[in-house]
Design an enzyme around this catalytic site. Structure first.
Site, PDB file in Angstrom:
ATOM      1  N   GLY A 158      37.345  32.653  49.846  1.00  0.00           N
ATOM      2  CA  GLY A 158      36.591  33.826  50.298  1.00  0.00           C
ATOM      3  C   GLY A 158      35.375  33.919  49.418  1.00  0.00           C
ATOM      4  N   HIS A 159      34.229  33.568  49.954  1.00  0.00           N
ATOM      5  CA  HIS A 159      32.994  33.538  49.158  1.00  0.00           C
ATOM      6  C   HIS A 159      32.100  34.698  49.587  1.00  0.00           C
ATOM      7  CE1 HIS A 159      33.503  28.953  48.233  1.00  0.00           C
ATOM      8  NE2 HIS A 159      34.500  29.692  47.804  1.00  0.00           N
ATOM      9  N   GLN A 212      37.780  27.423  45.442  1.00  0.00           N
ATOM     10  CA  GLN A 212      38.811  27.611  44.403  1.00  0.00           C
ATOM     11  C   GLN A 212      38.194  27.349  43.016  1.00  0.00           C
ATOM     12  OE1 GLN A 212      40.108  25.475  47.387  1.00  0.00           O
ATOM     13  NE2 GLN A 212      40.118  27.549  48.155  1.00  0.00           N
ATOM     14  N   LYS A 250      31.129  32.023  43.279  1.00  0.00           N
ATOM     15  CA  LYS A 250      30.464  30.827  43.814  1.00  0.00           C
ATOM     16  C   LYS A 250      29.550  31.168  44.993  1.00  0.00           C
ATOM     17  CE  LYS A 250      34.576  29.036  44.354  1.00  0.00           C
ATOM     18  NZ  LYS A 250      35.403  29.972  43.580  1.00  0.00           N
ATOM     19  N   ASP A 292      37.297  32.528  42.577  1.00  0.00           N
ATOM     20  CA  ASP A 292      36.638  33.841  42.667  1.00  0.00           C
ATOM     21  C   ASP A 292      35.664  34.112  41.526  1.00  0.00           C
ATOM     22  OD1 ASP A 292      38.196  34.258  44.921  1.00  0.00           O
ATOM     23  OD2 ASP A 292      39.803  35.191  43.771  1.00  0.00           O
TER      24      ASP A 292
HETATM   25  P1  GDP Z   1      33.938  33.178  45.017  1.00  0.00           P
HETATM   26  O1  GDP Z   1      35.202  32.921  45.737  1.00  0.00           O
HETATM   27  O2  GDP Z   1      33.798  32.348  43.776  1.00  0.00           O
HETATM   28  O3  GDP Z   1      32.721  33.066  45.896  1.00  0.00           O
HETATM   29  O4  GDP Z   1      34.002  34.695  44.514  1.00  0.00           O
HETATM   30  P2  GDP Z   1      34.512  35.960  45.378  1.00  0.00           P
HETATM   31  O5  GDP Z   1      33.478  36.309  46.369  1.00  0.00           O
HETATM   32  O6  GDP Z   1      35.885  35.733  45.869  1.00  0.00           O
HETATM   33  O7  GDP Z   1      34.648  37.048  44.244  1.00  0.00           O
HETATM   34  C1  GDP Z   1      33.584  37.423  43.444  1.00  0.00           C
HETATM   35  C2  GDP Z   1      33.371  38.933  43.622  1.00  0.00           C
HETATM   36  O8  GDP Z   1      32.530  39.407  42.606  1.00  0.00           O
HETATM   37  C3  GDP Z   1      32.678  39.284  44.917  1.00  0.00           C
HETATM   38  O9  GDP Z   1      33.085  40.540  45.333  1.00  0.00           O
HETATM   39  C4  GDP Z   1      31.196  39.304  44.514  1.00  0.00           C
HETATM   40  O10 GDP Z   1      30.417  40.139  45.350  1.00  0.00           O
HETATM   41  C5  GDP Z   1      31.312  39.874  43.140  1.00  0.00           C
HETATM   42  N1  GDP Z   1      30.290  39.427  42.168  1.00  0.00           N
HETATM   43  C6  GDP Z   1      29.690  38.226  42.043  1.00  0.00           C
HETATM   44  N2  GDP Z   1      28.904  38.207  40.938  1.00  0.00           N
HETATM   45  C7  GDP Z   1      29.006  39.437  40.378  1.00  0.00           C
HETATM   46  C8  GDP Z   1      28.465  40.030  39.209  1.00  0.00           C
HETATM   47  O11 GDP Z   1      27.713  39.433  38.444  1.00  0.00           O
HETATM   48  N3  GDP Z   1      28.830  41.328  38.944  1.00  0.00           N
HETATM   49  C9  GDP Z   1      29.667  42.029  39.754  1.00  0.00           C
HETATM   50  N4  GDP Z   1      29.960  43.278  39.409  1.00  0.00           N
HETATM   51  N5  GDP Z   1      30.198  41.491  40.862  1.00  0.00           N
HETATM   52  C10 GDP Z   1      29.891  40.212  41.154  1.00  0.00           C
HETATM   53  P1  IMO Z   2      37.808  30.885  46.300  1.00  0.00           P
HETATM   54  O1  IMO Z   2      37.081  29.704  46.896  1.00  0.00           O
HETATM   55  C1  IMO Z   2      41.336  32.371  44.222  1.00  0.00           C
HETATM   56  C2  IMO Z   2      45.164  30.426  45.126  1.00  0.00           C
HETATM   57  C3  IMO Z   2      46.201  31.244  45.862  1.00  0.00           C
HETATM   58  C4  IMO Z   2      47.464  30.614  45.335  1.00  0.00           C
HETATM   59  C5  IMO Z   2      47.089  29.139  45.212  1.00  0.00           C
HETATM   60  C6  IMO Z   2      47.495  28.291  46.397  1.00  0.00           C
HETATM   61  O2  IMO Z   2      37.543  32.167  46.992  1.00  0.00           O
HETATM   62  O3  IMO Z   2      37.601  30.926  44.825  1.00  0.00           O
HETATM   63  P2  IMO Z   2      46.719  28.072  48.923  1.00  0.00           P
HETATM   64  O4  IMO Z   2      46.400  29.085  49.966  1.00  0.00           O
HETATM   65  O5  IMO Z   2      45.582  27.174  48.585  1.00  0.00           O
HETATM   66  O6  IMO Z   2      47.965  27.307  49.242  1.00  0.00           O
HETATM   67  O7  IMO Z   2      47.064  28.912  47.593  1.00  0.00           O
HETATM   68  O8  IMO Z   2      45.672  29.114  45.079  1.00  0.00           O
HETATM   69  N1  IMO Z   2      43.843  30.355  45.799  1.00  0.00           N
HETATM   70  C7  IMO Z   2      42.751  31.013  45.387  1.00  0.00           C
HETATM   71  N2  IMO Z   2      42.582  31.904  44.393  1.00  0.00           N
HETATM   72  N3  IMO Z   2      40.282  31.998  44.958  1.00  0.00           N
HETATM   73  C8  IMO Z   2      40.415  31.086  45.942  1.00  0.00           C
HETATM   74  O9  IMO Z   2      39.358  30.571  46.610  1.00  0.00           O
HETATM   75  C9  IMO Z   2      41.712  30.575  46.224  1.00  0.00           C
HETATM   76  N4  IMO Z   2      42.196  29.704  47.130  1.00  0.00           N
HETATM   77  C10 IMO Z   2      43.492  29.574  46.851  1.00  0.00           C
HETATM   78  O10 IMO Z   2      46.102  32.601  45.543  1.00  0.00           O
HETATM   79  O11 IMO Z   2      47.740  31.095  44.042  1.00  0.00           O
HETATM   80 MG    MG Z   3      36.838  33.996  46.473  1.00  0.00          MG
END
Ligand code: GDP
Ligand code: IMO
Ligand code: MG
Length: 425
Positions: free
Chosen positions: A40-41, A225, A16, A13
């Protein structure tokens, strides 16, 4: 070099999805190489927000192709949901012809999810905190040489192969967990989704990617991840079931190590983790709650609150070493605006010693963070577009991190929108 890799350096998270979207226009192909719908991207642009689970984050640019690589595990039901949602929002990927799926990618069955849930339930308090998407059981069947792959869905005996694996799973559920499950509804949805998947190009992706390379086209491998969730190097057993590190891009796409160019590592200006397992810099206090509130730190896939803490330099250094990171992106710097003081963990107190590396065991032995106090900045940075608008205190934080980590921070993200991104170098 033709293939750059973009991956998370913390516990996932890091942002990415947003950054892949920002960089997509400069690449001919965006290829997801591991993980599945546990990811979840999130992407935001023009007032719209999308969360992608299986689909690569390059789909919004007309001249960029997208590939779900062989290292990914695919839940057809989730993939169909993603495709339907995108279609409703005016992005029909079938019509646009910008998504391909590797024949060698493995399939997540409804019963893989039941096994995931049953295993977590049995572990009780010691559970991994899995997203319950069936990731672990699917990779177990892959390495156990029992799995079903995307290429199998076009075989005349696919249903029999499916049934054979399901029979194995239902006996396991019964014998190990005493569960007799009814999954007829999900099974129907599974086969409906399979029909949709059949309409997409199902490709020998290793040949496809290597042809891109031969033709001098640019490929970006999109990780899911983060390094600290890597099956080999993460905080085992509190990890996911794939190699999230750069090596995973080679096996997850069929490319040779010498084809890898830049490795772009992403980290947040602080740190989060969702699910169970050790998190040395976690803040179980008001400050942690503030970071969660301001940073909207709730899982993009599961909605679970993310655990929040200060930036962890020993963990980041470890991730940089494992991945050979050449450039970095710092996201969510805006979330730290307004704090008088912020902190960075430079070392751990570990078994009576001060260390600056990630030790073997941080699950049963505490790694207590040694924190460096850093002056915060007051300014709202969400609207800045020029380098001279970066507050001096944030600039010092960036320079401090670059000196500690010995890799340039090339991009600074100051908000979730595509446009809220600055190029620093
Ligand atoms: P990912 O899994 O690495 O793609 O990241 P996620 O989407 O799960 O979580 C990142 C969260 O932070 C999302 O809600 C993005 O919209 C948000 N986000 C990304 N970059 C920034 C930033 O620079 N500032 C803020 N406030 N939010 C951001
Ligand atoms: P993105 O790509 C954050 C965590 C889960 C759990 C562990 C194992 O959005 O960054 P799993 O479902 O793979 O068996 O879970 O890994 N986990 C993540 N945490 N971002 C993710 O993906 C994750 N994918 C799995 O919360 O601790
Ligand atoms: Mg994510």
């Amino acid at each position: 070099m033709a293939v750059d890799v973009l991956l998370g350096l913390q516990w996932g998270d890091e942002g990415k999805g947003k950054i892949v979207d920002v960089l997509s226009a400069g690449y001919d192909l965006i290829a997801r190489f591991q993980g599945g719908p546990n990811a979840g991207h999130t992407l935001e642009f023009e007032g719209k927000k999308f969360v992608l689970n299986t689909i690569p984050s390059g789909i919004f640019f007309d001249n960029t192709m997208n590939l779900i690589g062989n290292g990914v595990v695919i839940d057809p039901i989730t993939l169909k949901k993603e495709l339907d949602k995108l279609k409703d929002a005016g992005h029909d990927l079938l019509g646009k012809k910008n998504l391909m799926i590797a024949k060698k990618a493995h399939l997540i069955l409804p019963t893989h999810q039941l096994l995931d849930a049953a295993s977590e339930k049995k572990m009780g308090d010691g559970k991994i905190g899995s997203t319950l998407k069936g990731i672990g059981p699917t990779y177990m069947d892959k390495t156990g040489r029992n799995g079903l792959r995307i290429g199998d869905i076009t075989l005349p005996d696919f249903k029999e192969r499916y049934q054979k694996l399901v029979d194995k799973h239902t006996s396991m559920l019964q014998a190990m967990y005493g569960e007799v499950a009814d999954f007829s509804e999900r099974e129907a949805a599974f086969f409906e989704a399979i029909e949709l998947i059949k309409k997409f190009p199902l490709v020998d992706s290793e040949h496809l990617v290597n042809n891109y390379i031969k033709e001098g086209k640019k490929v970006l491998a999109e990780g899911a991840q983060g390094a600290m969730l890597d099956i080999d190097f993460g905080s085992y057993p509190f990890v996911t079931s794939s190699n999230t590190t750069a090596a995973g891009a080679c096996t997850g796409l069929g490319i040779a190590p010498r084809q890898i160019g830049d490795v772009i590592g992403i980290f947040k200006a602080y740190c989060t983790r969702v699910g169970g397992g050790p998190f040395p810099t976690e803040l179980n206090d008001k400050m942690g709650e503030e970071l969660r509130r301001i940073g909207h730190e709730f899982g993009a896939t599961t909605g679970r609150p993310r655990r929040c803490g200060w930036i962890d330099l020993p963990a980041l250094k470890y991730a940089i070493m494992l991945n050979g990171v050449t450039q970095m992106v710092m996201t969510k710097a805006d979330v730290l605006s307004g704090f008088d003081k912020i902190y960075a963990c430079t070392h751990y107190n570990y078994l009576g010693e001060q260390i600056d590396y990630m030790p073997y065991d941080i699950c049963s032995v505490d790694a207590v963070p040694v924190l460096k106090e850093i002056d915060g900045w007051k300014e709202d940075i969400t609207g800045i577009t020029k380098l001279n608008e970066i507050p001096a205190k944030l600039q010092s934080y960036i320079e401090f991190l670059e000196a500690e980590l010995e890799v340039p921070i090339k991009w600074l993200s100051v908000g979730p929108d595509r446009k809220q991104t600055l190029v620093l170098h």
